[in-house]
Enzyme design. Sequence first.
Site, mmCIF file in Angstrom:
data_model
loop_
_atom_site.group_PDB
_atom_site.id
_atom_site.type_symbol
_atom_site.label_atom_id
_atom_site.label_comp_id
_atom_site.label_asym_id
_atom_site.label_seq_id
_atom_site.Cartn_x
_atom_site.Cartn_y
_atom_site.Cartn_z
ATOM 1 N N LYS A 35 0.829 -1.212 0.000
ATOM 2 C CA LYS A 35 0.000 0.000 0.000
ATOM 3 C C LYS A 35 0.865 1.264 0.000
ATOM 4 O O LYS A 35 2.038 1.221 0.373
ATOM 5 C CB LYS A 35 -0.925 -0.023 1.211
ATOM 6 C CG LYS A 35 -0.184 0.119 2.531
ATOM 7 C CD LYS A 35 -1.114 -0.073 3.711
ATOM 8 C CE LYS A 35 -0.325 0.061 5.003
ATOM 9 N NZ LYS A 35 -1.039 -0.479 6.152
ATOM 10 N N ARG A 128 -11.087 -0.193 14.981
ATOM 11 C CA ARG A 128 -10.832 0.793 13.939
ATOM 12 C C ARG A 128 -11.780 0.482 12.780
ATOM 13 O O ARG A 128 -12.780 1.142 12.611
ATOM 14 C CB ARG A 128 -9.360 0.736 13.511
ATOM 15 C CG ARG A 128 -8.949 1.879 12.637
ATOM 16 C CD ARG A 128 -7.487 1.798 12.233
ATOM 17 N NE ARG A 128 -7.165 0.565 11.500
ATOM 18 C CZ ARG A 128 -5.994 0.323 10.940
ATOM 19 N NH1 ARG A 128 -5.010 1.207 11.039
ATOM 20 N NH2 ARG A 128 -5.777 -0.802 10.300
ATOM 21 N N TYR A 267 16.588 30.916 4.433
ATOM 22 C CA TYR A 267 15.517 31.746 4.980
ATOM 23 C C TYR A 267 15.891 32.268 6.353
ATOM 24 O O TYR A 267 16.279 31.501 7.237
ATOM 25 C CB TYR A 267 14.208 30.951 5.074
ATOM 26 C CG TYR A 267 13.539 30.769 3.741
ATOM 27 C CD1 TYR A 267 12.994 31.860 3.075
ATOM 28 C CD2 TYR A 267 13.461 29.525 3.141
ATOM 29 C CE1 TYR A 267 12.380 31.700 1.838
ATOM 30 C CE2 TYR A 267 12.849 29.351 1.924
ATOM 31 C CZ TYR A 267 12.303 30.443 1.268
ATOM 32 O OH TYR A 267 11.710 30.281 0.059
ATOM 33 N N MET A 312 11.363 24.278 -0.155
ATOM 34 C CA MET A 312 10.408 23.330 -0.731
ATOM 35 C C MET A 312 11.076 22.376 -1.719
ATOM 36 O O MET A 312 10.750 21.200 -1.785
ATOM 37 C CB MET A 312 9.265 24.090 -1.423
ATOM 38 C CG MET A 312 8.064 23.205 -1.691
ATOM 39 S SD MET A 312 6.728 24.039 -2.536
ATOM 40 C CE MET A 312 6.129 25.171 -1.322
HETATM 41 C C1 PLP Z 1 -0.378 -1.644 6.691
HETATM 42 C C2 PLP Z 1 -1.059 -2.899 7.028
HETATM 43 C C3 PLP Z 1 -0.324 -4.066 7.303
HETATM 44 C C4 PLP Z 1 1.183 -4.111 7.336
HETATM 45 O O1 PLP Z 1 1.682 -3.611 8.545
HETATM 46 P P1 PLP Z 1 3.252 -3.591 8.824
HETATM 47 O O2 PLP Z 1 3.336 -3.129 10.242
HETATM 48 O O3 PLP Z 1 3.839 -2.606 7.885
HETATM 49 O O4 PLP Z 1 3.761 -4.964 8.601
HETATM 50 C C5 PLP Z 1 -1.025 -5.241 7.534
HETATM 51 N N1 PLP Z 1 -2.370 -5.246 7.507
HETATM 52 C C6 PLP Z 1 -3.113 -4.149 7.256
HETATM 53 C C7 PLP Z 1 -4.586 -4.248 7.228
HETATM 54 C C8 PLP Z 1 -2.489 -2.934 7.013
HETATM 55 O O5 PLP Z 1 -3.225 -1.841 6.771
#
Ligand code: PLP
Length: 357
Positions: A35, A128, A267, A312
């Site tokens: 992700k 969550r 800056y 930036m």
């Molecule tokens: C991000 C995520 C993971 C991975 O977590 P890590 O701590 O990076 O291994 C696993 N499951 C879900 C649902 C996640 O959102």
Amino acid sequence: MPYLQIDSQKFLHNYQVILNAIAPNNPEKIAIVLKDNAYGHGIKEIAKLAHYLKIENAFVKNTDEALQVAPFFHHTTILYPYSLPSDSLLQQSLQNPKIYFCASSLESLKDYPKNTRIELKVDSGMHRNGIAKEELTQAFQIINQNNLQLKGIFTHNGFGDDLGSEFYTQNVAFLNIKQESLQLCAHYKIPKPRFHSLNSSGAFRAKDSHTHLVRDLQDDLFRIGIAFYGYLCQDSAFFAPKLKPIGALYAQKISTLNLEIGSRIGYRGISTLERNNVSTYDIGYGDGLFRVREGMEVYSAEGFRILPRASMDCISIESTQEEVCIFNDARPLARIFGTIPYEILAHLHAYIPKVVI
Ligand SMILES: *Cc1c(COP(=O)(O)O)cnc(C)c1O
């Protein structure tokens, strides 16, 4: 041009550490979490490396990421299927039999067309996302009525990093969810879905607690993210496996100024030179690097001082080298900015070129 160097040997090393510690006899259980552009490392690049290691399952954030990497895996699960506004990407994903969709509520289950491949998220105590255990029966009714394909049932254990009993309480809660799910599967005559619950830290911690369970109640997958990228962010009391950060961020020199010691830079002239030479390099907070500001002591991997305040699109560094390694380990930066490596990495812009070595 700045670039993020990805070290494939270190990636392979991390894979071996993960495999040996978590599932030495079941490599098919190791799934990779890709992700957010593979935590900033470049989703395509990391997907190819994972494919080369024969990793079969991936988890991504949205439909765009899923469509990019689906060719490399047997199954790609979208954690947040509705997080992009594009209906066309959603339709393409729905039509791809290798792509699975996370459903975190009864309402979202109702939205999917017939035959959609669902991984049902159940809350086991993190509170969550996910349906409540008490809603399992209703979820199975919807799945059955709407002819959805139930591919997985999963949860997210939010306590893998922390000493304490909550981690185990959540594992027990998920075990109950699995047992009830198996009964419901039998009732509705649907095949057993795959079960998974643990991220990197959770999997390293719970690796042994699974093997005594009967096969059907074991987790079928471990969703490994941060460990592949070379980090674990657990409480220091836990055994720390020797992982290697795979990403190193480099910037190139724009120009060098020959100034007197004591000159004030940037800056508001916040920084005062301690050496003669200072150069400007082509990365800044607009590229996703955190903004180095007054009071911060930040050094490149070579030990050159990075001068506050960062701009930036560029930063000043007490160096004359053509190229400087801004970091090859996100932990020192995470400490300085009061955050975790995840955030330092996920901030890096997708357009920073990736160089796989
Ligand atoms: C991000 C995520 C993971 C991975 O977590 P890590 O701590 O990076 O291994 C696993 N499951 C879900 C649902 C996640 O959102």
